[in-house]
Design a protein around this motif. Sequence first.
Motif, PDB file in Angstrom:
ATOM      1  N   ALA A 114       0.866  -1.263  -0.035  1.00 11.34           N
ATOM      2  CA  ALA A 114      -0.159  -0.042  -0.108  1.00 11.34           C
ATOM      3  C   ALA A 114       0.941   1.122  -0.025  1.00 11.34           C
ATOM      4  O   ALA A 114       0.505   2.224  -0.629  1.00 11.34           O
ATOM      5  N   LEU A 115       1.849   1.193   0.709  1.00 14.85           N
ATOM      6  CA  LEU A 115       3.052   2.389   0.730  1.00 14.85           C
ATOM      7  C   LEU A 115       3.836   2.597  -0.388  1.00 14.85           C
ATOM      8  O   LEU A 115       3.972   3.683  -0.919  1.00 14.85           O
ATOM      9  N   PHE A 116       4.355   1.408  -0.743  1.00 15.72           N
ATOM     10  CA  PHE A 116       5.341   1.603  -1.984  1.00 15.72           C
ATOM     11  C   PHE A 116       5.150   1.049  -3.397  1.00 15.72           C
ATOM     12  O   PHE A 116       5.983   0.714  -4.326  1.00 15.72           O
ATOM     13  N   GLY A 117       3.711   0.284  -3.318  1.00 12.71           N
ATOM     14  CA  GLY A 117       3.420  -0.272  -4.612  1.00 12.71           C
ATOM     15  C   GLY A 117       4.056  -1.741  -4.808  1.00 12.71           C
ATOM     16  O   GLY A 117       3.763  -2.384  -6.001  1.00 12.71           O
ATOM     17  N   LYS A 118       4.758  -2.461  -3.910  1.00 10.78           N
ATOM     18  CA  LYS A 118       5.260  -3.710  -4.033  1.00 10.78           C
ATOM     19  C   LYS A 118       5.247  -4.257  -2.797  1.00 10.78           C
ATOM     20  O   LYS A 118       5.291  -3.610  -1.678  1.00 10.78           O
ATOM     21  N   GLY A 119       5.381  -5.764  -2.609  1.00 10.16           N
ATOM     22  CA  GLY A 119       5.530  -6.475  -1.502  1.00 10.16           C
ATOM     23  C   GLY A 119       6.952  -6.499  -1.017  1.00 10.16           C
ATOM     24  O   GLY A 119       7.700  -6.016  -1.441  1.00 10.16           O
ATOM     25  N   LEU A 120       6.830  -7.021   0.177  1.00  8.04           N
ATOM     26  CA  LEU A 120       8.071  -7.026   0.969  1.00  8.04           C
ATOM     27  C   LEU A 120       8.928  -8.232   0.072  1.00  8.04           C
ATOM     28  O   LEU A 120       8.160  -9.148  -0.315  1.00  8.04           O
ATOM     29  N   PRO A 121      10.469  -8.206   0.325  1.00  7.21           N
ATOM     30  CA  PRO A 121      10.832  -9.484  -0.344  1.00  7.21           C
ATOM     31  C   PRO A 121      10.657 -10.730   0.627  1.00  7.21           C
ATOM     32  O   PRO A 121      11.538 -11.221   1.288  1.00  7.21           O
ATOM     33  N   LEU A 122       9.641 -11.373   0.666  1.00  3.33           N
ATOM     34  CA  LEU A 122       9.327 -12.546   1.172  1.00  3.33           C
ATOM     35  C   LEU A 122       9.428 -13.690   0.457  1.00  3.33           C
ATOM     36  O   LEU A 122       9.027 -13.791  -0.996  1.00  3.33           O
ATOM     37  N   VAL A 123       9.927 -14.853   1.027  1.00  2.00           N
ATOM     38  CA  VAL A 123       9.797 -16.072   0.529  1.00  2.00           C
ATOM     39  C   VAL A 123       9.166 -17.006   1.314  1.00  2.00           C
ATOM     40  O   VAL A 123       9.622 -16.911   2.495  1.00  2.00           O
ATOM     41  N   GLY A 124       8.192 -17.816   0.670  1.00  2.00           N
ATOM     42  CA  GLY A 124       7.338 -18.495   1.698  1.00  2.00           C
ATOM     43  C   GLY A 124       6.706 -19.726   1.047  1.00  2.00           C
ATOM     44  O   GLY A 124       7.019 -19.944  -0.020  1.00  2.00           O
ATOM     45  N   ASN A 125       6.073 -20.538   1.703  1.00  2.00           N
ATOM     46  CA  ASN A 125       5.281 -21.770   1.390  1.00  2.00           C
ATOM     47  C   ASN A 125       4.150 -21.317   0.462  1.00  2.00           C
ATOM     48  O   ASN A 125       3.761 -20.320   0.462  1.00  2.00           O
ATOM     49  N   GLN A 126       3.583 -22.466   0.000  1.00  2.00           N
ATOM     50  CA  GLN A 126       2.447 -22.143  -0.889  1.00  2.00           C
ATOM     51  C   GLN A 126       0.929 -21.415   0.070  1.00  2.00           C
ATOM     52  O   GLN A 126       0.472 -20.533  -0.457  1.00  2.00           O
ATOM     53  N   THR A 127       1.141 -21.967   1.171  1.00  2.00           N
ATOM     54  CA  THR A 127      -0.316 -21.381   2.143  1.00  2.00           C
ATOM     55  C   THR A 127       0.171 -20.008   2.162  1.00  2.00           C
ATOM     56  O   THR A 127      -0.591 -19.029   2.172  1.00  2.00           O
ATOM     57  N   LEU A 128       1.578 -19.412   2.596  1.00  2.00           N
ATOM     58  CA  LEU A 128       1.655 -18.031   2.827  1.00  2.00           C
ATOM     59  C   LEU A 128       1.413 -17.343   1.708  1.00  2.00           C
ATOM     60  O   LEU A 128       0.933 -16.241   1.674  1.00  2.00           O
ATOM     61  N   MET A 129       2.058 -17.952   0.301  1.00  2.00           N
ATOM     62  CA  MET A 129       1.613 -17.153  -0.860  1.00  2.00           C
ATOM     63  C   MET A 129       0.226 -16.756  -1.253  1.00  2.00           C
ATOM     64  O   MET A 129       0.131 -15.709  -1.438  1.00  2.00           O
ATOM     65  N   ARG A 130      -0.608 -17.874  -0.629  1.00  2.00           N
ATOM     66  CA  ARG A 130      -2.073 -17.988  -1.092  1.00  2.00           C
ATOM     67  C   ARG A 130      -2.468 -16.656  -0.502  1.00  2.00           C
ATOM     68  O   ARG A 130      -3.431 -16.010  -0.590  1.00  2.00           O
ATOM     69  N   MET A 131      -2.172 -16.752   0.927  1.00  2.00           N
ATOM     70  CA  MET A 131      -2.601 -15.873   1.915  1.00  2.00           C
ATOM     71  C   MET A 131      -2.356 -14.256   1.841  1.00  2.00           C
ATOM     72  O   MET A 131      -3.076 -13.376   1.846  1.00  2.00           O
ATOM     73  N   LEU A 132      -1.155 -14.395   1.155  1.00  2.00           N
ATOM     74  CA  LEU A 132      -0.605 -12.648   0.914  1.00  2.00           C
ATOM     75  C   LEU A 132      -1.347 -12.454  -0.442  1.00  2.00           C
ATOM     76  O   LEU A 132      -1.803 -11.108  -0.280  1.00  2.00           O
ATOM     77  N   SER A 133      -1.881 -13.241  -1.022  1.00  2.00           N
ATOM     78  CA  SER A 133      -2.598 -12.695  -2.512  1.00  2.00           C
ATOM     79  C   SER A 133      -4.033 -12.478  -2.029  1.00  2.00           C
ATOM     80  O   SER A 133      -4.553 -11.616  -2.438  1.00  2.00           O
ATOM     81  N   ILE A 134      -4.631 -13.361  -1.280  1.00  2.00           N
ATOM     82  CA  ILE A 134      -6.088 -13.085  -0.812  1.00  2.00           C
ATOM     83  C   ILE A 134      -6.096 -12.054   0.151  1.00  2.00           C
ATOM     84  O   ILE A 134      -6.974 -11.042  -0.194  1.00  2.00           O
TER      85      ILE A 134
END
Length: 256
Positions: free
Chosen positions: A180-200
């Motif tokens: 919301a602040l900078f137009g891009k997400g943090l440099p995160l690496v995660g499992n499929q569940t976390l990535m889906r949650m980030l998207s939702i």
Amino acid sequence: MSIKYREDPDLEFLKECDNDDLKALSDILIFTKSGRKRWTQELADERDFRLCGGNYRQVYDLIAGELQLFGGDTIANLFRKRHGLLYRDILINVCKKMRVNFNRKSDTEKIEMNLLLKIVEEALDKMTEAEKREVVKDMKLDVEQMTTQAIVAALQTAIKIGGFRSYQIAAIVANAVWRALFGKGLPLVGNQTLMRMLSIFSGPIGIAINIILTLPLIAGPAYRILIPAVIQVAYIRQRLQQEQANGNEDTVNKAA
């Protein structure tokens, strides 16, 4: 005048953190949403910060000191001999400003989680029932009715049990705030569940954060800095704890 860090038990852990996480915190303190330097910031002008060569751990005290200064008003800081507020006081002020339900006697980490859950609750209110079902399924929550209150209660229970949930929630909120602040997400690496949650959660939390940061209730620019900064500190704390609990960063990224 140079930044003076006030010894703070709730910020000492920053010297053990990942450089990317500390850079993200410093960026929140230094830059506006448009990418310009804040006229109130002092961190980027500090000689040691400019010469740290990307090793933000060695200047964690300057980053923490800048956060403390933003937490106190200018006149009060002068009386404190250029020392700002302790982090816990900043956190409590942010929670009060955002009308978070919390107990002042709780430890700092618990108050941080109350703040994060408040934002998750705001986001859940903006989700469809189908999106809520995805959240419940992926986070393996024991919920029958897809109401915001039931899901938040299940999350609170999961957090009390401990483990990966606290980190997961912190990562979801911090990533959405950063986007919301900078137009891009943090440099995160995660499992499929976390990535889906980030998207939702990305859209609903982004909407909630943008609303929060533009409310008349959040008077003055300081809280528009402090709210994202406190969320980032809460995320860094959870990330470090998960790394320590699991032995290394790779284990955290692969955790279920």
